[in-house]
Design an enzyme around this catalytic site. Structure first.
Site, PDB file in Angstrom:
ATOM      1  N   GLU B  56     116.003  30.183 -29.812  1.00 33.50           N
ATOM      2  CA  GLU B  56     117.358  29.882 -29.345  1.00 33.50           C
ATOM      3  C   GLU B  56     118.430  30.679 -30.084  1.00 33.50           C
ATOM      4  OE1 GLU B  56     115.089  27.665 -30.305  1.00 33.50           O
ATOM      5  OE2 GLU B  56     114.494  26.801 -28.375  1.00 33.50           O
ATOM      6  N   PHE B  81     118.169  21.790 -27.844  1.00 32.73           N
ATOM      7  CA  PHE B  81     117.797  23.056 -28.493  1.00 32.73           C
ATOM      8  C   PHE B  81     118.946  24.068 -28.417  1.00 32.73           C
ATOM      9  CE2 PHE B  81     113.622  21.557 -26.555  1.00 32.73           C
ATOM     10  CZ  PHE B  81     113.326  20.761 -27.647  1.00 32.73           C
TER      11      PHE B  81
END
Lengths: 275, 317
Positions: B56, B81
């Site tokens: 991410e 996330f």
């Protein structure tokens, strides 16, 4: 920008840039001399010999771009940008002051010539990848250069970005690692060892070279080599000396983030032959 | 029973529409393109889609770099996330320099359901709202989602849009236009105002009907943009109805309820009863079970409204 391959000329520019860096940080009263001095010869090579760039170019023009991932070396980038004409040299003396466009770490919206915003370590390479992907979509035949630090290799995001640059075969991306072996708390090998860096980058799918980061011929030669590699990103690991050019600053972690006082500045400038 | 449509389906479809219209639109995902529906864009425009793997931080940074090159990146993964793993990247590489990056996250809230607390995002709105220069949007249904995604593409600057796994009852027309920073009056009323976002707007409309039967008149204000908050609309509601109930599928701390309380307290201090997820982790379960456990039901909203009305008359909570 007029480019030069003349080593003596590049050495002379680098000497003057080191002087500006020390003056800037002294006037600011804080900053990071060690990592600016170790990166000086790499950044001078890029802006005066290697990159196709100009203050005249527009943001979206096809041109080479530079990302300073080790953002704390902002003073050397600012000195070089001023020398290239991106903004007046007098601005350098406002570093880190309220209302100055020269923030402690590079801030793209305020400083002409700064492509992306850095300063929190580990974030520059991902952004350089994004720029390279964007240039590829625009079919620009250009290069993106990214300068990282060796302490910065401890950030996990660096390795995420290392993977994605190789996965997307970013041949236009050429990264430099300023391997001065020191970080704030001491020697990188003692704090959190990052070696063997060449094997790590190779295993992540990069084309890797290791050179002396204070040898202009080696820097220019390594970039020429890197440009030949079209299907892999390139990493040029540079062995450098933290505080390079000022004897009492060299190889000392103390000078990572300490501004020279008046006496220290005088001694440093004398060593660099400042008028 | 209202028609239910998937917000993320409409996100995917709208991305394709925007991709056709604007060649600068690019999309990134972290190995969840099937779930977030960015796969629809990937299929149509493979050269403009970048799967970043389960990474991410790198996705956010790469998006910022693409934006520096003049692209309009939409970066997607699950809400927990996107906002949690990439928070400092969103702050440093996106919001601080005002990079033109849109983060559209699916699977917000507890309606994620059986995956459990590791995947249920109850904090995303609060942590995105805390970043200067971030616009935060929580659409109320699928048509609202499509309109919000179009508005985000037209807007210059960072935007966070929070979507969900579950389908939501449809409350807007297909022709819905989303104005960033403007609340939408869903229903007028005089005794209390529900200020809501996401799934809770529909719940508040049901609660308002129930309140009518109890002789109370409740307004419903859909606050699709949490930041910048439509303060004039909030203060008007406070002045006109004298009591507010906020409702959101998000932690009771720091989300819509917090934003409304902050706006009201210094300007028109009326009672604000906040309904949201209690400050705790839940468990696996069906969305319905989890909403019930969290008290995010029309019945609970009716109780909250009665409490707010009682408070404005000087009564005790």
């Amino acid at each position: 920008m007029k480019k030069t391959k003349n080593i003596a000329e590049l050495q002379e520019i680098a000497r003057r840039m080191r002087i500006d860096v020390l003056k800037m940080i002294h006037l600011a009263g804080s900053g990071h001399p060690g990592g600016s001095l170790s990166a000086a010869d790499i950044i001078v090579s890029l802006f005066f010999s290697i990159m196709n760039h100009s203050p005249e170019y527009k943001k979206l023009d096809a041109r080479d771009k530079f990302v300073l991932s080790k953002g704390h070396a902002a003073p050397i980038l600012y000195a070089v940008l001023a020398e290239c004409g991106y903004f007046p040299r007098e601005d350098l003396w406002t570093l880190r002051k309220l209302d100055s466009h020269l923030s402690g770490h590079p801030y793209a919206p305020s400083t002409p010539g700064v492509e992306v915003t850095t300063g929190s370590l580990g974030q520059g390479l991902s952004q350089a990848n994004g720029i390279a992907l964007s240039d590829r979509l625009d079919k620009h035949d250009t290069n993106v250069y990214c300068l990282m630090g060796d302490g910065e290799m401890q950030e996990g995001q660096v390795w995420e970005a290392a993977m994605s640059a190789a996965h997307y075969k970013l041949g236009s991306l050429i990264a430099f690692l300023d391997g001065n072996e020191l970080q704030i708390d001491g020697w990188v090998k003692d704090i959190m060892n990052v070696e063997p860096l060449d094997k790590k980058w190779e295993s992540f799918g990069w084309h890797v070279q290791r050179i002396n980061g204070h040898d202009f011929t080696a820097i220019m030669g390594a970039v020429e080599e890197a440009k030949k590699v079209k299907d892999k990103p390139s990493m040029i690991i540079c062995n450098t000396v933290k505080g390079k050019g000022v004897s009492f600053m060299e190889r000392l972690a103390k000078w990572h983030g300490t501004a020279p006082n008046s006496d220290e500045l005088r001694r440093a400038l004398a060593e660099l032959g400042a008028e | 029973m209202a028609v239910e449509l998937s917000l993320r389906d409409f996100y995917g479809k709208t991305l394709v529409e925007l991709g056709k219209k604007n060649p600068n639109v690019v999309v990134l995902d972290c190995d969840l393109s099937g779930s977030t529906r960015t796969s629809l864009f990937a299929k149509e425009f493979p050269a403009r889609f970048f799967n970043m793997g389960v990474a991410e931080q790198d996705m956010i940074g790469t998006a910022a770099g693409l934006a520096a090159g003049g692209k309009i990146p939409f970066a997607s993964t699950f809400a927990i996330f996107a906002t949690g793993r990439g928070w400092e990247q969103i702050r440093q590489s996106v919001c601080y320099p005002q990079a033109n990056v849109k983060i559209v996250a699916s699977h917000g809230g507890v309606t994620v359901g059986p995956d459990g607390p590791s995947h249920q995002a109850g904090e995303d709105v609060a942590i995105m709202r805390a970043i200067p220069g971030m616009t935060v949007i929580v659409p109320a249904d699928a048509y609202d989602t499509a309109a919000a995604v179009r508005a985000a593409e037209e807007f210059t600057g960072p935007v966070y849009i929070r979507l969900t796994r579950d389908k939501f009852p449809v409350i807007y027309e297909e022709s819905r236009k989303f104005e960033i920073g403007r609340a939408t009056t869903m229903k007028n009323g005089s005794d209390v105002t529900f200020i809501t976002c996401g799934l809770m707007t529909h719940a508040a409309l049901i609660a308002a009907e129930k309140l009518t039967q109890l002789g109370k008149s409740a307004a419903v204000l859909d606050m699709g943009t949490i930041k910048p908050l439509d303060e004039p609309a909030v203060l008007k509601a406070a002045l006109e109805t004298g009591a507010i109930v906020t409702a959101e599928e998000h932690n009771i701390i720091g989300g819509l309820g917090g934003a409304v309380a902050e706006a009201v307290s210094g300007n028109v201090p009326v009672p604000v009863v906040r309904v949201g997820l209690p400050d705790q982790y839940f468990s696996s379960g069906t969305p319905e079970e989890l909403l019930e456990a969290a008290g995010l039901t029309p019945e609970h909203l009716v109780e909250a409204a009665m409490r707010a009305i009682n408070l404005k008359r000087g009564g005790k909570a």
